[in-house]
Design a protein around this motif. Structure first.
Motif, PDB file in Angstrom:
ATOM      1  N   UNK A 287       0.834  -1.203   0.000  1.00  0.00           N
ATOM      2  CA  UNK A 287       0.000   0.000   0.000  1.00  0.00           C
ATOM      3  C   UNK A 287       0.873   1.259   0.000  1.00  0.00           C
ATOM      4  N   UNK A 288       0.347   2.322   0.548  1.00  0.00           N
ATOM      5  CA  UNK A 288       1.096   3.571   0.691  1.00  0.00           C
ATOM      6  C   UNK A 288       1.659   3.607   2.106  1.00  0.00           C
ATOM      7  N   UNK A 289       2.941   3.338   2.213  1.00  0.00           N
ATOM      8  CA  UNK A 289       3.611   3.366   3.519  1.00  0.00           C
ATOM      9  C   UNK A 289       4.639   4.488   3.498  1.00  0.00           C
ATOM     10  N   UNK A 290       5.712   4.377   4.234  1.00  0.00           N
ATOM     11  CA  UNK A 290       6.715   5.438   4.160  1.00  0.00           C
ATOM     12  C   UNK A 290       7.575   5.613   5.383  1.00  0.00           C
ATOM     13  N   UNK A 291       7.361   4.798   6.420  1.00  0.00           N
ATOM     14  CA  UNK A 291       8.170   4.913   7.633  1.00  0.00           C
ATOM     15  C   UNK A 291       9.447   4.095   7.534  1.00  0.00           C
ATOM     16  N   UNK A 292      10.534   4.636   8.080  1.00  0.00           N
ATOM     17  CA  UNK A 292      11.728   3.855   8.390  1.00  0.00           C
ATOM     18  C   UNK A 292      11.878   3.875   9.900  1.00  0.00           C
ATOM     19  N   UNK A 293      11.812   2.704  10.499  1.00  0.00           N
ATOM     20  CA  UNK A 293      11.892   2.571  11.947  1.00  0.00           C
ATOM     21  C   UNK A 293      13.192   1.852  12.330  1.00  0.00           C
ATOM     22  N   UNK A 294      13.745   2.206  13.477  1.00  0.00           N
ATOM     23  CA  UNK A 294      15.013   1.641  13.935  1.00  0.00           C
ATOM     24  C   UNK A 294      14.908   1.267  15.407  1.00  0.00           C
ATOM     25  N   UNK A 295      15.454   0.089  15.738  1.00  0.00           N
ATOM     26  CA  UNK A 295      15.534  -0.389  17.112  1.00  0.00           C
ATOM     27  C   UNK A 295      16.997  -0.611  17.478  1.00  0.00           C
ATOM     28  N   UNK A 296      17.286  -0.674  18.795  1.00  0.00           N
ATOM     29  CA  UNK A 296      18.655  -0.897  19.259  1.00  0.00           C
ATOM     30  C   UNK A 296      18.676  -1.920  20.383  1.00  0.00           C
ATOM     31  N   UNK A 297      19.848  -2.545  20.563  1.00  0.00           N
ATOM     32  CA  UNK A 297      20.014  -3.550  21.610  1.00  0.00           C
ATOM     33  C   UNK A 297      21.484  -3.623  22.014  1.00  0.00           C
ATOM     34  N   UNK A 298      21.716  -3.841  23.295  1.00  0.00           N
ATOM     35  CA  UNK A 298      23.085  -4.023  23.773  1.00  0.00           C
ATOM     36  C   UNK A 298      23.535  -5.471  23.645  1.00  0.00           C
ATOM     37  N   UNK A 299      22.564  -6.403  23.579  1.00  0.00           N
ATOM     38  CA  UNK A 299      22.909  -7.827  23.658  1.00  0.00           C
ATOM     39  C   UNK A 299      22.178  -8.706  22.647  1.00  0.00           C
ATOM     40  N   UNK A 300      21.414  -8.123  21.752  1.00  0.00           N
ATOM     41  CA  UNK A 300      20.609  -8.840  20.753  1.00  0.00           C
ATOM     42  C   UNK A 300      19.450  -9.615  21.375  1.00  0.00           C
ATOM     43  N   UNK A 301      19.168  -9.378  22.633  1.00  0.00           N
ATOM     44  CA  UNK A 301      18.040 -10.024  23.295  1.00  0.00           C
ATOM     45  C   UNK A 301      16.917  -9.027  23.595  1.00  0.00           C
ATOM     46  N   UNK A 302      17.273  -7.893  24.169  1.00  0.00           N
ATOM     47  CA  UNK A 302      16.297  -6.861  24.507  1.00  0.00           C
ATOM     48  C   UNK A 302      16.440  -5.705  23.524  1.00  0.00           C
ATOM     49  N   UNK A 303      15.356  -5.439  22.778  1.00  0.00           N
ATOM     50  CA  UNK A 303      15.380  -4.404  21.753  1.00  0.00           C
ATOM     51  C   UNK A 303      14.425  -3.272  22.129  1.00  0.00           C
ATOM     52  N   UNK A 304      14.864  -2.043  21.940  1.00  0.00           N
ATOM     53  CA  UNK A 304      14.035  -0.878  22.225  1.00  0.00           C
ATOM     54  C   UNK A 304      14.103   0.089  21.045  1.00  0.00           C
ATOM     55  N   UNK A 305      13.027   0.842  20.789  1.00  0.00           N
ATOM     56  CA  UNK A 305      13.070   1.842  19.715  1.00  0.00           C
ATOM     57  C   UNK A 305      14.097   2.924  20.017  1.00  0.00           C
ATOM     58  N   UNK A 306      14.781   3.409  18.962  1.00  0.00           N
ATOM     59  CA  UNK A 306      15.731   4.500  19.179  1.00  0.00           C
ATOM     60  C   UNK A 306      14.996   5.809  19.409  1.00  0.00           C
ATOM     61  N   UNK A 307      13.735   5.883  18.973  1.00  0.00           N
ATOM     62  CA  UNK A 307      12.867   7.017  19.276  1.00  0.00           C
ATOM     63  C   UNK A 307      11.702   6.470  20.082  1.00  0.00           C
ATOM     64  N   UNK A 308      11.556   6.930  21.300  1.00  0.00           N
ATOM     65  CA  UNK A 308      10.589   6.328  22.217  1.00  0.00           C
ATOM     66  C   UNK A 308       9.262   7.069  22.283  1.00  0.00           C
ATOM     67  N   UNK A 309       9.142   8.192  21.561  1.00  0.00           N
ATOM     68  CA  UNK A 309       7.875   8.928  21.558  1.00  0.00           C
ATOM     69  C   UNK A 309       6.805   8.060  20.904  1.00  0.00           C
ATOM     70  N   UNK A 310       5.737   7.689  21.624  1.00  0.00           N
ATOM     71  CA  UNK A 310       4.775   6.702  21.107  1.00  0.00           C
ATOM     72  C   UNK A 310       4.202   7.027  19.742  1.00  0.00           C
ATOM     73  N   UNK A 311       3.864   8.285  19.498  1.00  0.00           N
ATOM     74  CA  UNK A 311       3.195   8.612  18.237  1.00  0.00           C
ATOM     75  C   UNK A 311       4.140   8.490  17.047  1.00  0.00           C
ATOM     76  N   UNK A 312       5.459   8.476  17.288  1.00  0.00           N
ATOM     77  CA  UNK A 312       6.407   8.357  16.182  1.00  0.00           C
ATOM     78  C   UNK A 312       6.777   6.913  15.883  1.00  0.00           C
ATOM     79  N   UNK A 313       6.431   5.963  16.728  1.00  0.00           N
ATOM     80  CA  UNK A 313       6.634   4.539  16.491  1.00  0.00           C
ATOM     81  C   UNK A 313       8.069   4.207  16.081  1.00  0.00           C
ATOM     82  N   UNK A 314       9.032   4.838  16.692  1.00  0.00           N
ATOM     83  CA  UNK A 314      10.442   4.618  16.377  1.00  0.00           C
ATOM     84  C   UNK A 314      10.810   5.059  14.967  1.00  0.00           C
ATOM     85  N   UNK A 315       9.996   5.923  14.356  1.00  0.00           N
ATOM     86  CA  UNK A 315      10.251   6.367  12.987  1.00  0.00           C
ATOM     87  C   UNK A 315      11.358   7.414  12.959  1.00  0.00           C
TER      88      UNK A 315
END
Length: 292
Positions: free
Chosen positions: A45-73
């Motif tokens: 469809x029509x999308x357009x987000x690039x989202x990024x996550x990070x992890x110190x150990x490859x087990x626990x991943x968190x968004x690099x942008x934590x503002x909920x409305x931005x969805x890590x975009x």
């Protein structure tokens, strides 16, 4: 007789979020960074987000942008794009997906390649040096870097950066990475027209260049690989490297272990459309295979 390749069991996603074409790299801070195609449930469809996550150990991943409305975009076509905004019709429906972003850490900052089908692919650079950006279009001509799908980067031992796309096309980039320094050429294995019809990725290990690509065989989406002593080839035979692992990338962890990313495209894969990574090894012929 060569045994058929299998995936290790148990084999679980890294986290529960719909992502295709998973890409992972290590940043200068030692963290792992992950991105991939988002836009579920309609990937066409029509999308357009690039989202990024990070992890110190490859087990626990968190968004690099934590503002909920931005969805890590970290970048969005409608908010940040120019040529990328054009919307076409496909079977009468609006069509402008953003596919297969890859994240790379080169020259002290993060770079993201991506493709907009029917328009082309581009290159973004983090102007802050951080994975959360902000990102800017790094192509001076304000147009696609190439008219193809899928895109990737490879930096050789001498620091030269190469752009790859589509079914195994490659070109050296100029020094500031604002343009291609030569025409795209197709890298082909000795036993096929291409290593894969899409999802090209190149890396170097054991002094050899490994060219990977995605290919459908009997309805399943596999990762095939061919290798060479020289970046432009000739490349040897392509072979099945990661079953059901089509459109993946390869990376080393902080201890030097090699991994392949994974997302589960096939109905008989261990899971569907979730980001994952599995260990791989090199056999006696220096061919890649999953670690069982």
């Amino acid at each position: 007789m060569t045994k058929p390749l299998k995936l290790p069991q148990p084999f679980e996603p890294l986290f529960d979020y719909p992502i295709r074409d998973t890409s992972i790299c290590i940043g200068g801070d030692g963290y792992y960074y992950l991105t991939g195609t988002t836009g579920s449930p309609d990937w066409w469809a029509v999308t357009g987000d690039i989202q990024v996550w990070k992890s110190a150990d490859m087990h626990t991943w968190t968004p690099v942008i934590t503002e909920p409305r931005k969805r890590s975009t970290v970048w969005n076509v409608d908010r940040d794009g120019t040529w990328q905004k054009e919307t076409a019709l496909r079977d009468g429906a609006p069509f402008r997906p953003l596919w297969a972003p890859e994240i790379h850490y080169l020259k002290g900052t993060f770079w993201i390649t991506y493709s907009i089908p029917r328009l082309g692919n581009g290159l973004l650079r983090s102007v802050s040096g951080r994975a959360e950006g902000p990102y800017m279009d790094h192509i001076a001509t304000n147009s696609p870097l190439s008219p193809h799908i899928d895109a990737s980067l490879f930096q050789d031992d001498d620091g030269t950066v190469y752009f790859l796309c589509d079914n195994g096309k490659i070109a050296r980039m100029n020094e500031d990475m604002t343009a291609l320094a030569e025409e795209l050429r197709l890298l082909s294995p000795s036993n096929a027209e291409h290593v894969g019809f899409e999802g090209t990725f190149l890396f170097k290990a054991h002094g050899r260049y490994y060219l990977a690509g995605a290919e459908f065989i009997a309805g399943d989406y596999h990762c095939y690989v061919a290798s060479s002593d020289h970046i432009y080839g000739p490349y040897g035979e392509r072979y099945l490297a990661v079953p059901h692992g089509g459109h993946n990338t390869f990376f080393q962890d902080k201890s030097g272990q090699w991994w392949s990313t994974f997302f589960g495209n096939d109905s008989n894969a261990p899971f569907r459309e979730r980001p994952a990574a599995l260990k791989v090894e090199f056999d006696e012929q220096l061919r890649i295979r999953p670690v069982l």
